[in-house]
Write a protein that holds these residues in place. Structure first.
Motif, PDB file in Angstrom:
ATOM      1  N   TYR A 102       0.833  -1.199   0.000  1.00  0.00           N
ATOM      2  CA  TYR A 102       0.000   0.000   0.000  1.00  0.00           C
ATOM      3  C   TYR A 102       0.871   1.253   0.000  1.00  0.00           C
ATOM      4  CZ  TYR A 102       0.703   0.076   5.139  1.00  0.00           C
ATOM      5  OH  TYR A 102       1.235   0.087   6.404  1.00  0.00           O
ATOM      6  N   GLY A 103       0.296   2.325  -0.531  1.00  0.00           N
ATOM      7  CA  GLY A 103       0.940   3.635  -0.519  1.00  0.00           C
ATOM      8  C   GLY A 103       0.341   4.486   0.571  1.00  0.00           C
ATOM      9  N   SER A 104       1.200   5.180   1.323  1.00  0.00           N
ATOM     10  CA  SER A 104       0.684   5.932   2.468  1.00  0.00           C
ATOM     11  C   SER A 104       1.070   7.396   2.492  1.00  0.00           C
ATOM     12  CB  SER A 104       1.148   5.276   3.783  1.00  0.00           C
ATOM     13  OG  SER A 104       2.557   5.277   3.870  1.00  0.00           O
ATOM     14  N   GLY A 105       2.181   7.783   1.862  1.00  0.00           N
ATOM     15  CA  GLY A 105       2.610   9.173   1.936  1.00  0.00           C
ATOM     16  C   GLY A 105       3.214   9.650   0.635  1.00  0.00           C
ATOM     17  N   ILE A 106       3.026  10.949   0.330  1.00  0.00           N
ATOM     18  CA  ILE A 106       3.549  11.521  -0.907  1.00  0.00           C
ATOM     19  C   ILE A 106       3.931  12.970  -0.652  1.00  0.00           C
ATOM     20  CG2 ILE A 106       1.303  12.268  -1.818  1.00  0.00           C
ATOM     21  CD1 ILE A 106       2.352  11.239  -4.601  1.00  0.00           C
ATOM     22  N   HIS A 107       4.992  13.414  -1.347  1.00  0.00           N
ATOM     23  CA  HIS A 107       5.517  14.768  -1.135  1.00  0.00           C
ATOM     24  C   HIS A 107       6.180  15.228  -2.425  1.00  0.00           C
ATOM     25  CE1 HIS A 107       7.413  18.113   1.072  1.00  0.00           C
ATOM     26  NE2 HIS A 107       8.520  17.827   0.393  1.00  0.00           N
ATOM     27  N   TYR A 108       5.951  16.487  -2.788  1.00  0.00           N
ATOM     28  CA  TYR A 108       6.637  17.056  -3.945  1.00  0.00           C
ATOM     29  C   TYR A 108       7.923  17.727  -3.487  1.00  0.00           C
ATOM     30  CZ  TYR A 108       7.871  20.013  -7.863  1.00  0.00           C
ATOM     31  OH  TYR A 108       8.566  20.632  -8.870  1.00  0.00           O
ATOM     32  N   ASP A 109       9.041  17.289  -4.062  1.00  0.00           N
ATOM     33  CA  ASP A 109      10.365  17.795  -3.730  1.00  0.00           C
ATOM     34  C   ASP A 109      10.683  18.944  -4.682  1.00  0.00           C
ATOM     35  OD1 ASP A 109      13.054  18.259  -3.295  1.00  0.00           O
ATOM     36  OD2 ASP A 109      13.678  16.174  -3.523  1.00  0.00           O
ATOM     37  N   VAL A 110      10.592  20.183  -4.180  1.00  0.00           N
ATOM     38  CA  VAL A 110      10.778  21.356  -5.034  1.00  0.00           C
ATOM     39  C   VAL A 110      12.207  21.431  -5.556  1.00  0.00           C
ATOM     40  CG1 VAL A 110      10.687  23.875  -5.101  1.00  0.00           C
ATOM     41  CG2 VAL A 110       8.963  22.602  -3.800  1.00  0.00           C
ATOM     42  N   ALA A 111      13.175  21.204  -4.675  1.00  0.00           N
ATOM     43  CA  ALA A 111      14.578  21.381  -5.055  1.00  0.00           C
ATOM     44  C   ALA A 111      14.991  20.445  -6.185  1.00  0.00           C
ATOM     45  CB  ALA A 111      15.472  21.173  -3.837  1.00  0.00           C
ATOM     46  N   ALA A 112      14.510  19.199  -6.147  1.00  0.00           N
ATOM     47  CA  ALA A 112      14.897  18.204  -7.158  1.00  0.00           C
ATOM     48  C   ALA A 112      13.834  18.006  -8.229  1.00  0.00           C
ATOM     49  CB  ALA A 112      15.199  16.870  -6.483  1.00  0.00           C
ATOM     50  N   ASP A 113      12.687  18.670  -8.105  1.00  0.00           N
ATOM     51  CA  ASP A 113      11.576  18.514  -9.049  1.00  0.00           C
ATOM     52  C   ASP A 113      11.229  17.036  -9.230  1.00  0.00           C
ATOM     53  OD1 ASP A 113       9.555  19.312 -10.795  1.00  0.00           O
ATOM     54  OD2 ASP A 113      10.865  19.180 -12.553  1.00  0.00           O
ATOM     55  N   GLN A 114      10.976  16.356  -8.111  1.00  0.00           N
ATOM     56  CA  GLN A 114      10.623  14.949  -8.141  1.00  0.00           C
ATOM     57  C   GLN A 114       9.551  14.688  -7.088  1.00  0.00           C
ATOM     58  OE1 GLN A 114      14.249  12.808  -7.299  1.00  0.00           O
ATOM     59  NE2 GLN A 114      14.378  13.501  -5.182  1.00  0.00           N
ATOM     60  N   ILE A 115       8.909  13.520  -7.196  1.00  0.00           N
ATOM     61  CA  ILE A 115       7.867  13.128  -6.254  1.00  0.00           C
ATOM     62  C   ILE A 115       8.428  12.051  -5.344  1.00  0.00           C
ATOM     63  CG2 ILE A 115       5.527  12.232  -5.996  1.00  0.00           C
ATOM     64  CD1 ILE A 115       6.506  13.382  -9.392  1.00  0.00           C
ATOM     65  N   LEU A 116       8.253  12.230  -4.049  1.00  0.00           N
ATOM     66  CA  LEU A 116       8.687  11.249  -3.063  1.00  0.00           C
ATOM     67  C   LEU A 116       7.478  10.492  -2.551  1.00  0.00           C
ATOM     68  CD1 LEU A 116      11.129  13.556  -1.100  1.00  0.00           C
ATOM     69  CD2 LEU A 116      11.702  11.957  -2.941  1.00  0.00           C
ATOM     70  N   ALA A 117       7.628   9.192  -2.398  1.00  0.00           N
ATOM     71  CA  ALA A 117       6.506   8.348  -1.981  1.00  0.00           C
ATOM     72  C   ALA A 117       6.983   7.347  -0.938  1.00  0.00           C
ATOM     73  CB  ALA A 117       5.925   7.608  -3.183  1.00  0.00           C
ATOM     74  N   THR A 118       6.074   6.947  -0.068  1.00  0.00           N
ATOM     75  CA  THR A 118       6.390   5.934   0.923  1.00  0.00           C
ATOM     76  C   THR A 118       5.178   5.050   1.158  1.00  0.00           C
ATOM     77  OG1 THR A 118       7.339   5.543   3.125  1.00  0.00           O
ATOM     78  CG2 THR A 118       5.746   7.328   2.931  1.00  0.00           C
ATOM     79  N   GLY A 119       5.424   3.885   1.732  1.00  0.00           N
ATOM     80  CA  GLY A 119       4.351   2.941   2.020  1.00  0.00           C
ATOM     81  C   GLY A 119       4.922   1.589   2.379  1.00  0.00           C
TER      82      GLY A 119
END
Length: 260
Positions: A102-119
């Protein structure tokens, strides 16, 4: 008989929401015949909305079909600010007797212009795009969590594993980034040491932890910050300070401060 589930994604731009009720500018819903928990959301502040969730059956997101490979998979998706689906990706594995990714967390990384995800992931061969993580398996007492980065085009750039022989938790609001490109992950495992898997394994004692990664996924450090307790959420208070939220049991200590 399967019960039909509906997952809602709603975005509403309002300036006067505290003054009077507003109509949403758009609303999208997606459904399938199995488990569907909806999405955690993040935005880049201008052109895109990103979401992470969980699927246990194939789903059509308008003209984008999403399939699952196991009992339950992770879904990561992007919408534009008009509510149109740009892309959707699943991650997961298939293993017996069951796999409950399952996926539980998501964050947009401004400095690297990437999406971070956890679960959570389960299987020895869990796939994230073209990359794989090896989990302990569904019959093991070890719990596995992932931290992954995706490009804004939906490609998995890197994925890392954290594991513990206990109730390992990385919360929905547990990902932070700074202007220098560092990534911070907060979480807890109250009854077992936590292993962070990289080129070598870094182990921290049971409790609440903070792990720091480079934007490329290299582990910089991991440390326990609260004993006999845990961390659930972190937000920036200002450019140099955080607010941390968690819990403490009798005898807990936050860094070197005893909590009574």
């Amino acid at each position: 008989m399967h019960q039909r589930r509906i997952s809602l994604v709603l975005l509403c731009y309002t300036a006067g929401i505290l003054v009077q009720a507003q109509e949403p500018q758009w609303l999208r819903h997606y459904s399938n015949n199995s488990v569907n928990y909806g999405f955690e959301l993040a935005s880049d502040g201008s052109t895109a909305v990103y979401g992470i969730g969980t699927l246990a059956d194939a789903t059509d997101l308008f003209d984008t079909s999403v399939t699952v490979v196991g009992d339950q998979d992770i879904i990561i998706a992007r919408w534009d600010t008009s509510g149109n689906i740009v892309w959707a990706r699943t991650a997961g594995g298939a293993c017996e007797p069951s796999d409950l990714d399952y996926g539980s967390g998501i964050h947009y990384d401004v400095a690297a212009d990437q999406i971070l995800a956890t679960g959570r992931f389960t299987c020895p061969g869990t796939q994230f795009g073209n990359l794989f993580l090896s989990g302990a398996g569904p019959l093991s007492s070890v719990q596995d969590r992932f931290i992954a980065a995706y490009s804004t085009a939906g490609d998995c750039l890197w994925v890392r594993r954290a594991s513990a022989s206990g109730a390992l938790s990385i919360g929905r609001s547990a990902l932070l980034t700074d202007s220098d490109g560092a990534i911070f992950v907060v979480g807890s495992c109250p009854n077992s040491p936590i292993n962070f898997h990289a080129a070598s394994i870094t182990t921290v004692p049971a409790g609440g932890f903070i792990a720091k990664y480079e934007s490329s996924g290299n582990l910089i450090s991991a440390e326990r910050v609260i004993s006999n307790g845990g961390l659930r959420k972190a937000i920036w208070a200002n450019p140099t300070e955080w607010y941390l939220c968690g819990y403490a049991k009798p005898g807990a200590a936050l860094f070197t401060t005893n909590l009574t």
